[in-house]
Write a protein that holds these residues in place. Structure first.
Motif, PDB file in Angstrom:
ATOM      1  N   ILE A   1       0.738  -1.177  -0.022  1.00 43.81           N
ATOM      2  CA  ILE A   1       0.117  -0.157  -0.083  1.00 43.81           C
ATOM      3  C   ILE A   1       0.797   1.374  -0.035  1.00 43.81           C
ATOM      4  N   LEU A   2       0.716   2.006  -1.102  1.00 41.05           N
ATOM      5  CA  LEU A   2       1.477   3.211  -1.174  1.00 41.05           C
ATOM      6  C   LEU A   2       0.682   4.137  -0.469  1.00 41.05           C
ATOM      7  N   GLY A   3       1.124   4.727   0.979  1.00 48.23           N
ATOM      8  CA  GLY A   3      -0.083   5.379   2.044  1.00 48.23           C
ATOM      9  C   GLY A   3       0.119   6.588   2.153  1.00 48.23           C
ATOM     10  N   GLY A   4      -0.136   6.982   3.317  1.00 49.14           N
ATOM     11  CA  GLY A   4      -0.045   8.648   3.686  1.00 49.14           C
ATOM     12  C   GLY A   4      -1.501   9.114   4.096  1.00 49.14           C
ATOM     13  N   THR A   5      -2.465   8.279   3.726  1.00 44.96           N
ATOM     14  CA  THR A   5      -3.772   8.838   3.777  1.00 44.96           C
ATOM     15  C   THR A   5      -4.670   7.863   4.717  1.00 44.96           C
ATOM     16  N   THR A   6      -5.795   8.667   4.988  1.00 42.29           N
ATOM     17  CA  THR A   6      -6.684   8.017   6.101  1.00 42.29           C
ATOM     18  C   THR A   6      -7.291   6.499   5.609  1.00 42.29           C
ATOM     19  N   GLU A   7      -7.462   6.663   4.364  1.00 43.33           N
ATOM     20  CA  GLU A   7      -7.811   5.407   3.253  1.00 43.33           C
ATOM     21  C   GLU A   7      -6.756   4.324   3.456  1.00 43.33           C
ATOM     22  N   ALA A   8      -5.628   4.746   3.409  1.00 43.11           N
ATOM     23  CA  ALA A   8      -4.546   3.903   3.530  1.00 43.11           C
ATOM     24  C   ALA A   8      -4.246   3.024   4.630  1.00 43.11           C
ATOM     25  N   ARG A   9      -4.522   3.795   5.652  1.00 39.60           N
ATOM     26  CA  ARG A   9      -4.449   3.485   6.999  1.00 39.60           C
ATOM     27  C   ARG A   9      -5.380   2.234   7.304  1.00 39.60           C
ATOM     28  N   SER A  10      -6.814   2.923   6.764  1.00 38.89           N
ATOM     29  CA  SER A  10      -8.144   1.844   7.027  1.00 38.89           C
ATOM     30  C   SER A  10      -7.972   0.440   6.150  1.00 38.89           C
ATOM     31  N   LEU A  11      -7.331   0.650   5.020  1.00 36.90           N
ATOM     32  CA  LEU A  11      -7.272  -0.521   4.247  1.00 36.90           C
ATOM     33  C   LEU A  11      -6.322  -1.289   4.805  1.00 36.90           C
ATOM     34  N   ALA A  12      -5.292  -0.934   5.220  1.00 33.40           N
ATOM     35  CA  ALA A  12      -4.077  -1.892   6.117  1.00 33.40           C
ATOM     36  C   ALA A  12      -4.845  -2.567   7.288  1.00 33.40           C
ATOM     37  N   GLU A  13      -5.631  -1.969   8.049  1.00 33.26           N
ATOM     38  CA  GLU A  13      -6.298  -2.602   9.255  1.00 33.26           C
ATOM     39  C   GLU A  13      -7.127  -3.487   8.646  1.00 33.26           C
ATOM     40  N   LEU A  14      -7.992  -3.400   7.445  1.00 34.73           N
ATOM     41  CA  LEU A  14      -8.874  -4.307   7.125  1.00 34.73           C
ATOM     42  C   LEU A  14      -8.337  -5.504   6.413  1.00 34.73           C
TER      43      LEU A  14
END
Length: 253
Positions: free
Chosen positions: A8-21
């Motif tokens: 996941i190329l992250g740095g956003t709320t969506e990236a963190r939520s996807l990692a949690e899921l």
């Protein structure tokens, strides 16, 4: 493959939520990559974390091969065009499926006085015709475009910005989310008469738009760049997880 490895190329709320899921699914190995531009990013992202750039498309392609990545989700900021282009190039070279996860942009509401532009340079050129005291809510990486603007600029960002900056300015260090009452007070205290923002979307910083609407202030909204051609787009974490499911399922499932 005994497990799917998702980058996941992250740095956003969506990236963190996807990692949690995804980390709730035992078959998946998840790595979130952060650009490292913020010294103290928000914590709490599950799975493996790597920080810093890959060294362009070449470095990312090599990393995908070395770490046997099964799929990539580009969940970077909607305006992170460079890393998105590198991801598209690297994924195509390695034959790795790539998805862009982008929250929807903002939609103008009745009473809004929006002026849309295609770039920050256009926004800077437009500003003197709209007001004398501007609230620049564009992030610290893009302030050079406003360095020559001859009006007062309130600059809000997470960390101190680097030069060049507008000569007449006040820098406010703060991290969202921001409440509507706080945004109302900010506009009133600094006598703001024009707002500049990127069309980042999301709820964390949307209150400033409501506060500007209430005061009938003009708002310069910089359009976001589109994802690279040919890259599928998801607008929710659930859509991204659904897209990933068949690509990351173990062979013996």
């Amino acid at each position: 493959m005994t497990e799917g490895h998702v980058l996941i190329l992250g740095g956003t709320t969506e990236a963190r939520s996807l990692a949690e899921l995804l980390c709730g699914q035992s078959a998946l190995r998840v790595t979130t990559s952060l650009a490292g531009r913020t010294a103290a990013p928000r914590g709490g992202t599950p799975g493996a974390i790597r920080s810093g750039g890959f060294g362009g498309a070449d470095g990312l392609a090599a990393w995908l091969r070395e770490h046997r990545v099964a799929a990539v989700v580009d969940a970077t900021h909607p305006f992170a065009a460079a890393i998105s282009a590198h991801a598209a190039d690297a994924a195509a070279r390695r034959g790795v499926p790539l998805l862009a996860l982008r929250r929807p942009g903002w939609t103008a509401a009745p009473g809004d006085r929006w002026h849309r532009t295609d770039s920050l340079a256009e926004a800077a050129d437009l500003l003197p015709r709209l007001g004398a005291r501007a609230f620049l809510s564009t992030g610290r990486q893009d302030l050079a475009a406003f360095a020559a603007v001859d009006l007062f600029c309130l600059i809000r960002c997470v960390e101190p910005p680097a030069a060049p900056l507008p000569a007449r300015r006040h820098v406010l260090l703060a991290r969202g989310p921001f409440t509507l009452d706080a945004e109302r007070a900010l506009l009133r205290e600094h006598r703001i008469d024009v707002l500049v923002t990127k069309d980042s979307g999301g709820e964390a910083t949307a209150a400033k738009l409501t506060a500007a609407r209430e005061r009938s202030l003009p708002v310069v909204v910089v359009r976001r760049p589109p994802p690279p051609p040919g890259v599928p787009l998801a607008t929710t974490v659930a859509q991204a997880a659904s897209w990933l499911a068949p690509l990351t399922r173990p062979a013996n499932a």
